[in-house]
Motif scaffolding. Sequence first.
Motif, PDB file in Angstrom:
ATOM      1  N   ALA A  40      19.135  -3.344   2.448  1.00 33.47           N
ATOM      2  CA  ALA A  40      18.918  -3.830   1.092  1.00 33.47           C
ATOM      3  C   ALA A  40      18.229  -2.751   0.268  1.00 33.47           C
ATOM      4  O   ALA A  40      17.105  -2.361   0.585  1.00 33.47           O
ATOM      5  N   PRO A  41      18.863  -2.232  -0.787  1.00 32.84           N
ATOM      6  CA  PRO A  41      18.226  -1.181  -1.589  1.00 32.84           C
ATOM      7  C   PRO A  41      17.019  -1.676  -2.366  1.00 32.84           C
ATOM      8  O   PRO A  41      16.211  -0.870  -2.824  1.00 32.84           O
ATOM      9  N   GLU A  42      16.884  -3.018  -2.528  1.00 33.05           N
ATOM     10  CA  GLU A  42      15.729  -3.548  -3.245  1.00 33.05           C
ATOM     11  C   GLU A  42      14.436  -3.388  -2.455  1.00 33.05           C
ATOM     12  O   GLU A  42      13.341  -3.477  -3.024  1.00 33.05           O
ATOM     13  N   LEU A  43      14.555  -3.176  -1.134  1.00 35.51           N
ATOM     14  CA  LEU A  43      13.386  -3.061  -0.267  1.00 35.51           C
ATOM     15  C   LEU A  43      13.288  -1.646   0.295  1.00 35.51           C
ATOM     16  O   LEU A  43      14.255  -0.885   0.289  1.00 35.51           O
ATOM     17  N   ARG A  44      12.113  -1.327   0.806  1.00 37.95           N
ATOM     18  CA  ARG A  44      11.930  -0.011   1.423  1.00 37.95           C
ATOM     19  C   ARG A  44      12.755   0.098   2.704  1.00 37.95           C
ATOM     20  O   ARG A  44      13.068  -0.898   3.351  1.00 37.95           O
ATOM     21  N   LYS A  45      13.067   1.331   3.061  1.00 36.55           N
ATOM     22  CA  LYS A  45      13.870   1.541   4.264  1.00 36.55           C
ATOM     23  C   LYS A  45      13.165   1.039   5.519  1.00 36.55           C
ATOM     24  O   LYS A  45      13.816   0.606   6.471  1.00 36.55           O
ATOM     25  N   ASP A  46      11.822   1.122   5.534  1.00 31.61           N
ATOM     26  CA  ASP A  46      11.076   0.697   6.712  1.00 31.61           C
ATOM     27  C   ASP A  46      10.614  -0.753   6.625  1.00 31.61           C
ATOM     28  O   ASP A  46       9.771  -1.193   7.413  1.00 31.61           O
ATOM     29  N   SER A  47      11.144  -1.533   5.682  1.00 27.95           N
ATOM     30  CA  SER A  47      10.777  -2.944   5.580  1.00 27.95           C
ATOM     31  C   SER A  47      11.317  -3.714   6.777  1.00 27.95           C
ATOM     32  O   SER A  47      12.278  -3.293   7.436  1.00 27.95           O
ATOM     33  N   ARG A  48      10.709  -4.851   7.057  1.00 28.79           N
ATOM     34  CA  ARG A  48      11.141  -5.645   8.207  1.00 28.79           C
ATOM     35  C   ARG A  48      12.585  -6.103   8.045  1.00 28.79           C
ATOM     36  O   ARG A  48      13.356  -6.118   9.007  1.00 28.79           O
ATOM     37  N   TYR A  49      12.967  -6.471   6.811  1.00 29.85           N
ATOM     38  CA  TYR A  49      14.336  -6.922   6.596  1.00 29.85           C
ATOM     39  C   TYR A  49      15.332  -5.819   6.925  1.00 29.85           C
ATOM     40  O   TYR A  49      16.344  -6.060   7.609  1.00 29.85           O
ATOM     41  N   ASN A  50      15.102  -4.604   6.453  1.00 33.67           N
ATOM     42  CA  ASN A  50      16.032  -3.511   6.715  1.00 33.67           C
ATOM     43  C   ASN A  50      16.025  -3.104   8.182  1.00 33.67           C
ATOM     44  O   ASN A  50      17.051  -2.652   8.708  1.00 33.67           O
ATOM     45  N   GLN A  51      14.899  -3.245   8.855  1.00 33.68           N
ATOM     46  CA  GLN A  51      14.876  -2.999  10.294  1.00 33.68           C
ATOM     47  C   GLN A  51      15.718  -4.037  11.029  1.00 33.68           C
ATOM     48  O   GLN A  51      16.474  -3.706  11.953  1.00 33.68           O
ATOM     49  N   ASP A  52      15.589  -5.300  10.620  1.00 32.29           N
ATOM     50  CA  ASP A  52      16.414  -6.347  11.224  1.00 32.29           C
ATOM     51  C   ASP A  52      17.891  -6.104  10.948  1.00 32.29           C
ATOM     52  O   ASP A  52      18.748  -6.289  11.826  1.00 32.29           O
ATOM     53  N   ASN A  53      18.199  -5.691   9.732  1.00 34.30           N
ATOM     54  CA  ASN A  53      19.593  -5.423   9.383  1.00 34.30           C
ATOM     55  C   ASN A  53      20.160  -4.275  10.214  1.00 34.30           C
ATOM     56  O   ASN A  53      21.321  -4.329  10.658  1.00 34.30           O
TER      57      ASN A  53
END
Length: 578
Positions: free
Chosen positions: A472-485
């Motif tokens: 998700a570009p709305e969140l940081r690359k190291d955010s939990r959501y992007n890690q899960d993705n």
Amino acid sequence: MNTSRPLPDEMPVVRSIEDFDHRSGHVFERAIFNNRRWIVLGCLLLTLLFGFQATKLTVNAGFEKMIPHGHAYVQNYLESRGSLRGLGNSVRVVVENTDGDIFDPEYLEILKQVNDELFLIPDVDRAWMKSIWTPAVRWSEVNEEGFVGGPVMPDNYDGSPASVDALKLNIRRANIVGNLVANDFRSSMVFVPLLETNAETGQRLDYHAFSQQLEQRIRARYEGGDDGKVRIHVIGFAKLVGDLIEGLAKVASFFLAAALIAGLIIFLYTRCLRSTLLVVACSVVAVAWQLGLVQLLGFELDPFSVLVPFLIFAIGVSHGAQKMNGIMQDVGRGTHRLVAARYTFRRLFLAGLTALLANVVGFAVLMVIDIPVIKELALTASIGVGVLVFTNLILLPVLLSYVGVSPAAAARSLREETEQERGRGLGAVWNLLDRFTERRWALAAIGCAAVLAVGGLWISRDLQVGDLDPGAPELRKDSRYNQDNAYITANYALSSDLFAVIVQTPDDACLNYKTLGAGRPPGLGAAAGPLGADHGVAGRRGAQHHRRVLRGQSEVADAQPQPGRDQLFGPAGHGAEP
């Protein structure tokens, strides 16, 4: 922000208010400044009203607000969404075994608890939930006797080695590896479709509340154990929006920081504390009016339009600083603060009104875009710019007519203006810019602009549109959501980009082989046939992929009685389609 020196016969210096003709100026100016107390009282009451309404403003989003409703594809989806719930708003919850595979009985028990907990969360479309624990996920095959099948999770599962072996066999039969089961068999997925409107309460899905329930009832409860047996991964539009709303507290702190920085810059320029506070306060009042009006009109603040208040505040500070600077220069010449406020209003109101109305029209043009969230953003921004007419073009000069500016700051402003007229300080910069009004300098500037335009056009050929990074570009690359993705993308054959081909048929025509094949008339096979790997398609799945089952049925139809529907698919079955 310099204001040209007024001609003496137009706006003479008036040191005493008794020497000023209160009947001068246009009708609108007299109506405002001859009734200042009523103007201030009315704005105060409106600020209290809109500020109270702003406290009730909710932040939410909507899946269907993100898509263009006028597009033919979207209209087809909206007409068929009752049958395509799996392609709509949903979240995917992956339960990973950190110390083994999914065939560990202890892990399967945890997965069952997660599945049941998700089933009980409000706003979940329970009939379409899918995991290896839901009876809707089934396996089926054809043998010499016809159809055989059943749920992927054996009915007699008890954690014994025999029942685990049966589960392994059923997973292979159901062809759900890469979809509901990870490619490495170390995790499995619970697919959770969502209801946009709760059928019982009639209220829209609260994304923030739903995201909090996922964190509290799923992640915190099952991932937070001392043994660290499992790890939870969650992706989906609802979780993304929930995380964005969760971060709005930081956005509020950014707004406070922006107000402090803007106030500091204005103070360093003017060295007048009282007028600086008034400019910032009137801009904050404009934001309060905007949010209150949005709530009164029945709208919500979308996470994707949360930056609009920042924009309104910035525009308000810009216009307010111009008004304050004009009053400060008139006061520095010796004019009374009320007269200076009227002079500044007289000079700048029409120009400021024109600029703000142009901004309103510019934002309103966005409403032609057939995406509801863009339309709401345009409306919110237009309302915010519109209220600036009252808070910064009318209220601010009226308040400055009472408060005035610091005499020392006014004298300093006048000295700087005199020095600039003599070519000192910033005056040297203005003199340099004046050179571009000459023919030779103007032609050179136009030539440089043309070269830059051609160069920009050439480079823009490689401009890419869309999300270039994973997650998700709305969140940081190291955010939990992007890690899960990242984890789910690496271990599952899934993509967030799905293309559905819908073939409308008479009732029960999907049981007809011609409907599923590629013959005449063309069926699902013909519709999806051109979409291959050379078109960027990673995989295809649909009813036509089970036509070999129907072929097997037709081959045994003459040899035995026709089986009933429950014999074919099982009660309430959905086939092996996850």
